[in-house]
Design an enzyme around this catalytic site. Structure first.
Site, PDB file in Angstrom:
ATOM      1  N   GLY A  17       0.878  -1.207  -0.023  1.00 46.88           N
ATOM      2  CA  GLY A  17       0.049   0.116  -0.145  1.00 46.88           C
ATOM      3  C   GLY A  17       0.850   1.428  -0.004  1.00 46.88           C
ATOM      4  O   GLY A  17       1.961   1.199  -0.406  1.00 46.88           O
ATOM      5  N   ALA A 136       1.637   9.188   2.873  1.00 42.06           N
ATOM      6  CA  ALA A 136       1.884   8.840   1.381  1.00 42.06           C
ATOM      7  C   ALA A 136       0.555   8.736   0.951  1.00 42.06           C
ATOM      8  O   ALA A 136      -0.440   8.151   1.487  1.00 42.06           O
ATOM      9  CB  ALA A 136       2.791   7.637   0.999  1.00 42.06           C
ATOM     10  N   LYS A 190       0.364   7.925  19.482  1.00 40.37           N
ATOM     11  CA  LYS A 190      -0.026   7.993  17.992  1.00 40.37           C
ATOM     12  C   LYS A 190      -1.715   7.679  18.131  1.00 40.37           C
ATOM     13  O   LYS A 190      -2.446   8.242  17.531  1.00 40.37           O
ATOM     14  CB  LYS A 190       0.700   7.152  17.113  1.00 40.37           C
ATOM     15  CG  LYS A 190       0.331   7.132  15.672  1.00 40.37           C
ATOM     16  CD  LYS A 190       0.825   8.378  14.976  1.00 40.37           C
ATOM     17  CE  LYS A 190       0.074   8.560  13.526  1.00 40.37           C
ATOM     18  NZ  LYS A 190      -0.128   7.324  12.852  1.00 40.37           N
ATOM     19  N   SER A 260      -6.830  10.048   7.341  1.00 38.80           N
ATOM     20  CA  SER A 260      -7.051   8.693   6.504  1.00 38.80           C
ATOM     21  C   SER A 260      -8.542   8.150   6.540  1.00 38.80           C
ATOM     22  O   SER A 260      -9.024   7.375   5.738  1.00 38.80           O
ATOM     23  CB  SER A 260      -6.074   7.741   6.899  1.00 38.80           C
ATOM     24  OG  SER A 260      -6.271   7.677   8.196  1.00 38.80           O
TER      25      SER A 260
HETATM   26  O1  PAF Z   1      -4.504   9.060  10.117  1.00 38.41           O
HETATM   27  C1  PAF Z   1      -4.104   9.981   9.610  1.00 38.41           C
HETATM   28  O2  PAF Z   1      -4.809  10.837   8.688  1.00 38.41           O
HETATM   29  C2  PAF Z   1      -2.959  10.758  10.377  1.00 38.41           C
HETATM   30  O3  PAF Z   1      -2.288   9.783  11.100  1.00 38.41           O
HETATM   31  C3  PAF Z   1      -3.333  12.046  11.079  1.00 38.41           C
HETATM   32  C4  PAF Z   1      -2.410  12.207  12.260  1.00 38.41           C
HETATM   33  C5  PAF Z   1      -4.702  12.009  11.828  1.00 38.41           C
HETATM   34  C6  PAF Z   1      -3.354  13.459  10.155  1.00 38.41           C
HETATM   35  O4  PAF Z   1      -4.275  13.163   9.106  1.00 38.41           O
END
Ligand code: PAF
Length: 310
Positions: A17, A136, A190, A260
């Site tokens: 991916g 990416a 995270k 995402s």
């Molecule tokens: O998943 C995501 O999109 C990223 O990890 C984050 C930090 C939320 C930024 O768009």
């Protein structure tokens, strides 16, 4: 000589991916010859990479499928698993019998959870975990563009340690990467950022930057507070106010981006909600804690998913 050294301690990436291809490019640029393990049956593929500065390069990637009885798989001494969290266990099951017990495995995905299941699938291999803030975008199946730089934390979880040589090669290839022990606090850190940003942007169909508005403040703060309580019950102490500040920093730094999860919902794909807020809820249940806000975010995203995933 150099090539022989690389082949003796082969690095492979499972999952081609956007993140898998990015790590592949970074290893390649740093003088490695990584193997890409993907669904496709082809032996090689031309892959295109657009770097942060817009420069475009093409290279020929050597591919192996998990189904193939490729002798290359036996030579792998470091396997970096870059599939989505909900695919990790099946992906490892599909390949584990072909890997040497001397191979070390690193899981690199958004969210948490697979590290609880994977140790029992291993046949002597060591396991490390990682988290990356690099980003990416996949333009086409074999064309990715790096859209964000950021740090990467990697660290040991269980079984034999990754050899010093492979660790050095990995840290040298991935910009701004560190070996961190213990690694679980970095993953929880995270997770808090993803738990606060991703579902809200998906539910409200907005960019990350919109979450800086006052109306989202209580929910963001409650999501992180609940998560910190669950992490604490799991033996990981997080600094709640530093974490909330970091969430707002990421919202500011990525203001124009769509998370995402927002993109997954927009494109009607399965989201990572189960391994983000779902993981918080699952660990909370284990500790008999209540996580109302995370549960509500989980249920709202699951509802959106069920409307388009049949
Ligand atoms: O998943 C995501 O999109 C990223 O990890 C984050 C930090 C939320 C930024 O768009």
């Amino acid at each position: 000589m150099g090539q022989q050294l690389v082949d003796e301690k082969k690095i492979a990436i499972l999952g081609a991916g956007a993140v898998g291809q990015l790590i592949y490019q970074q290893l390649l640029t740093d003088g490695n010859a990584p193997l890409l393990i993907a669904r496709e049956n082809e032996r090689q593929k031309i892959v295109t990479f657009t770097a942060l500065d817009g420069q475009v390069t093409k290279s020929t990637a050597i591919l192996a499928s998990p189904k193939s009885v490729s002798p290359l798989l036996e030579q792998v001494r470091l396997l970096i698993v870059c599939v989505k969290a909900y695919q990790v266990s099946d992906a490892i099951r599909s390949i584990i019998d072909k890997l040497s017990p001397k191979c070390h495995i690193i899981l690199l995905h958004n969210g948490m959870g697979p590290h609880l299941e994977v140790p029992e699938l291993l046949h002597g291999q060591g396991l490390s975990l990682g988290t990356t803030s690099q980003a990416a975008l996949k333009h086409e199946r074999w064309h990715i563009e790096q859209t964000g730089s950021g740090s990467t934390q990697l660290g040991h979880l269980t079984g034999p340690q990754l050899s010093q040589e492979l660790r050095t090669r990995l840290l040298s290839a991935i910009p701004n990467s560190q070996w961190c022990e213990p690694i679980l606090p970095s993953l929880w850190h995270k997770l808090a950022i993803n738990a606060a940003i991703n579902p809200l942007t998906a539910i409200h169909n907005c960019s990350n930057g919109k979450l800086a508005e006052e109306q989202y403040c209580n929910q963001i703060s409650a999501t992180v507070t609940e998560l910190a309580e669950v992490a604490s019950a799991d033996g990981i102490e997080l600094d709640k106010s530093a974490l909330i500040n970091r969430v707002y920093e990421v919202i500011g730094l990525t203001a124009a981006n769509f998370s995402s999860m927002h993109q997954d919902v927009l494109n009607k794909r399965k989201t990572e909600i189960e391994s983000i807020n779902g993981y918080v809820v699952q660990r909370a249940r284990h500790h008999q804690l209540s996580t109302k806000v995370n549960l509500s975010l989980l249920e709202q995203v699951k509802k959106m998913e069920s409307d388009y995933l049949k």
